[in-house]
Design an enzyme around this catalytic site. Structure first.
Site, PDB file in Angstrom:
ATOM      1  N   CYS A  36       0.811  -1.220   0.000  1.00 26.66           N
ATOM      2  CA  CYS A  36       0.000   0.000   0.000  1.00 26.66           C
ATOM      3  C   CYS A  36       0.845   1.272   0.000  1.00 26.66           C
ATOM      4  CB  CYS A  36      -0.932   0.004   1.206  1.00 26.66           C
ATOM      5  SG  CYS A  36      -0.039   0.061   2.766  1.00 26.66           S
ATOM      6  N   CYS A 110      -1.442  -4.010   8.157  1.00 30.38           N
ATOM      7  CA  CYS A 110      -1.319  -2.737   8.885  1.00 30.38           C
ATOM      8  C   CYS A 110      -0.637  -2.989  10.232  1.00 30.38           C
ATOM      9  CB  CYS A 110      -2.687  -2.104   9.098  1.00 30.38           C
ATOM     10  SG  CYS A 110      -3.695  -1.981   7.608  1.00 30.38           S
TER      11      CYS A 110
HETATM   12 FE1  FES Z   1      -1.397  -0.058   4.386  1.00 31.76          FE
HETATM   13 FE2  FES Z   1      -3.013   0.013   6.477  1.00 31.76          FE
HETATM   14  S1  FES Z   1      -3.602   0.028   4.384  1.00 31.76           S
HETATM   15  S2  FES Z   1      -0.859   0.067   6.459  1.00 31.76           S
END
Ligand code: FES
Length: 160
Positions: A36, A110
């Site tokens: 992400c 996360c």
């Molecule tokens: Fe990447 Fe939470 S969506 S750390």
């Protein structure tokens, strides 16, 4: 994620504990999620205790990331106080997020981001690569700069 659980994470992210650079930190660890693109940094300060030896005195964090990572980092930095290096090293992402509740599969990374930043900081301590606040400070600047540089991407930036 259930609505209750989602609210817990949202509340923790809205009023995070231990948010911000620690000027007198002994070590700092940074992790980035390739999936992400989020980043997280954890600072640790140690103290000596008679019975346990070296323990984490306090922990803080900065995050360029999602609410979930901020919420987990908040509770993780609270639980780290008083832990030995070995105890902290043994903590997995699910342990660090446990006070808030189980994460759905798509949010597990996360908590892993928080775990990786913590492990990075502990590795620095073991190797003695960064052992004083003077060494930690330039790295802190680096994350701040990298976060600011990323502002052009329209991502959420969280500072204290
Ligand atoms: Fe990447 Fe939470 S969506 S750390």
């Amino acid at each position: 994620m259930s609505e209750d659980l989602e609210q817990k994470y949202r509340d923790a992210a809205a009023k995070p504990s231990n948010l911000g650079e620690m000027k007198d930190a002994d070590v700092v660890g940074t992790a980035g999620s390739p999936g992400c693109g989020d980043m997280l940094r954890i600072w640790l300060k140690f103290r000596e205790e008679k019975k346990k030896g070296k323990v984490i005195d306090k922990a803080s964090f900065q995050s360029f990331g999602c609410e979930t990572a901020i919420a987990v980092a908040s509770v993780a930095t609270e639980m780290l106080a008083g832990k030995t290096m070995e105890e902290a090293q043994a903590l997995q992402g699910e342990d660090l997020s446990a006070p808030l509740g189980p994460l759905p599969p798509m949010k597990v990374h996360c908590a892993s981001l928080v775990e990786e930043a913590l492990k990075q900081a502990l590795t620095e301590e073991k190797s003695g690569m960064i052992s004083d606040s003077e060494a930690a400070a330039p790295q802190a600047q680096g994350l701040q700069q990298s976060m600011q540089d990323s502002q052009t991407g329209g991502r959420k930036i969280v500072f204290d």
